[in-house]
Design an enzyme around this catalytic site. Structure first.
Site, mmCIF file in Angstrom:
data_model
loop_
_atom_site.group_PDB
_atom_site.id
_atom_site.type_symbol
_atom_site.label_atom_id
_atom_site.label_comp_id
_atom_site.label_asym_id
_atom_site.label_seq_id
_atom_site.Cartn_x
_atom_site.Cartn_y
_atom_site.Cartn_z
ATOM 1 N N GLU A 176 0.771 -1.130 0.158
ATOM 2 C CA GLU A 176 -0.145 -0.075 0.022
ATOM 3 C C GLU A 176 0.720 1.274 0.219
ATOM 4 O OE1 GLU A 176 -2.481 0.509 3.435
ATOM 5 O OE2 GLU A 176 -3.655 1.985 2.697
ATOM 6 N N LYS A 218 -2.180 -2.133 -3.485
ATOM 7 C CA LYS A 218 -3.280 -1.187 -2.894
ATOM 8 C C LYS A 218 -2.735 0.150 -2.893
ATOM 9 C CE LYS A 218 -6.124 -0.173 1.347
ATOM 10 N NZ LYS A 218 -6.693 -0.665 2.578
HETATM 11 C C1 5MM Z 1 -5.209 4.706 3.829
HETATM 12 O O1 5MM Z 1 -5.880 3.813 4.653
HETATM 13 C C2 5MM Z 1 -6.034 2.557 4.402
HETATM 14 C C3 5MM Z 1 -7.443 2.619 3.706
HETATM 15 O O2 5MM Z 1 -8.228 3.167 4.577
HETATM 16 P P1 5MM Z 1 -9.181 4.187 3.645
HETATM 17 O O3 5MM Z 1 -9.982 3.528 2.626
HETATM 18 O O4 5MM Z 1 -10.193 4.873 4.766
HETATM 19 O O5 5MM Z 1 -8.008 5.171 3.190
HETATM 20 C C4 5MM Z 1 -6.272 1.774 5.781
HETATM 21 O O6 5MM Z 1 -6.181 0.156 5.643
HETATM 22 C C5 5MM Z 1 -5.159 2.173 6.814
HETATM 23 O O7 5MM Z 1 -4.037 1.837 6.111
HETATM 24 C C6 5MM Z 1 -5.616 1.647 8.111
HETATM 25 O O8 5MM Z 1 -7.018 2.201 8.608
HETATM 26 C C7 5MM Z 1 -4.765 1.990 9.226
HETATM 27 O O9 5MM Z 1 -4.608 3.170 9.449
HETATM 28 P P2 5MM Z 1 -3.539 3.928 10.533
HETATM 29 O O10 5MM Z 1 -3.494 5.423 10.372
HETATM 30 O O11 5MM Z 1 -4.428 3.596 11.672
HETATM 31 O O12 5MM Z 1 -2.258 3.445 10.617
#
Ligand code: 5MM
Length: 360
Positions: A176, A218
């Protein structure tokens, strides 16, 4: 080459389904709870994740759920392990394995993602528990002079080392790299930054011998900054995103499952739909599946409905199911904004009869 990894990666993108990202770290989850006055406790986080994964019918649209370390060994209120619940409905369990971001030395405005120390042992534990895939996120902000070559190189190297360790452990890496939506930049600037980042990530993945058939990408969609005055139609986002991916993502990668990055749910869905539609302004069929691995774009409306109250659980689950269903339609180019009108009034995507059946 491991056929198992390839089959597992293919399973994650099969049937027009996608991933549900519920891997917010404690801080992020608490911040989101804070907006709705939900108590920021471990029990409330557990209860919210239970609400999400016990949504009736979820597996029709969701192939895998990305969990967080705090969640992976938790249980539902009836004592059933979350991992058992997911396995019972055929949803693969994934786990976020990065440990978050810190300022990159020498580049205080940029971040490097940490978590490589001890990762081999952690992956072994998660795999024993039943996780079949893992996720690591790197972030890049567009600003004056950023993303810098140093942050792109350092984060690409970390993503590749993580991905290689995952495959060594028999787990599918979800890679990602996120170019953040924050800022006033144009869609062209986002396309340029995304192309630079993805090009570097794939050079690193190949250098580290990562099997492309056994991974998932991702990325962000190519969009204007959230504060840009020049917002664009879904067709333009689709064209820019697909053009960018076609330049740098090898055809061997089975799936590109986008993050939503703060886009409202219906907008993320419409953009995904435009990528998967055919027609004069539409990009048409691509070598990889173009799908979703959304967090906020699936969870946000449901979180607002739930608000921490168990009495609202059913309606929150209907909202989750609605967004998941719209995204599965978008994967096939079959989404229409009119699908949103089936929510009565504003939150219920199903008729009273369908709701009764779903909640039975
Ligand atoms: C970019 O965030 C990931 C996808 O979520 P969105 O669709 O809301 O953008 C998400 O998997 C993110 O990596 C996780 O929520 C972990 O985020 P944190 O900030 O808690 O490490």
């Amino acid at each position: 080459m491991s056929g198992d990894l390839e089959a597992m990666a293919q399973n994650l993108v099969a049937g027009a389904k996608g991933l549900l990202a519920i891997d917010e770290s404690i801080g992020t989850c608490n911040r989101r709870f804070g907006r709705f006055g939900i108590p920021q406790t471990s029990e409330m986080r557990r209860s919210w994740r239970e609400t999400l994964i016990t949504t009736p019918g979820l597996s029709e649209f969701i192939s895998g759920a990305i969990l967080f370390d705090e969640t992976i060994e938790q249980k539902a209120s009836n004592g059933t392990r979350f991992l058992e619940i997911l396995a019972g409905v055929g949803i693969a369990a994934g786990i976020k394995v990065d440990t978050g971001t810190v300022p990159l030395a020498g580049h205080p405005d940029e971040k490097i993602t940490e978590g490589l120390d001890g990762l081999r042992q952690r992956l072994e534990r998660y795999s024993m528990l039943g996780a079949s895939f893992a996720k690591w996120r790197a972030v890049f902000a567009i600003d004056h002079g950023t993303p810098s070559a140093a942050s792109v190189a350092a984060n690409s190297n970390a993503l590749a080392r993580y991905a290689a360790l995952c495959q060594e452990a028999g787990m599918v890496p979800v890679v990602e790299p996120e170019v953040l939506m924050r800022g006033t930049h144009s869609i062209q600037e986002c396309e340029e930054a995304t192309e630079t980042v993805l090009r570097s990530v794939f050079v690193a993945l190949q250098l580290h011998g990562v099997q492309l058939e056994g991974m998932i990408l991702k990325p962000n969609m190519v969009v204007p900054g959230a504060d840009s005055p020049n917002q664009v139609a879904a067709e333009l986002v689709a064209q820019a995103t697909v053009r960018c991916l076609r330049r740098v993502v090898p055809a061997a990668v089975p799936g590109v499952l986008f993050l939503s990055g703060g886009q409202p749910g219906p907008i993320a869905t419409a953009r995904l739909n435009a990528m998967n539609s055919t027609g004069p302004d539409r990009p048409g069929p691509q070598p990889w599946a173009l799908g979703f691995s959304f967090g906020r774009a699936i969870q946000q409306p449901a979180l607002a409905i739930w608000g921490g109250a168990s009495s609202e659980r059913g309606d929150a689950q209907l909202s989750v199911l609605h967004r998941a269903r719209c995204n599965t339609a978008a994967r096939q180019g079959l989404y229409e904004p009119a699908m949103e009108n089936h929510q009565t009034p504003a939150i219920h995507p199903y008729s009273a009869a369908e709701r009764t059946a779903l909640l039975a």
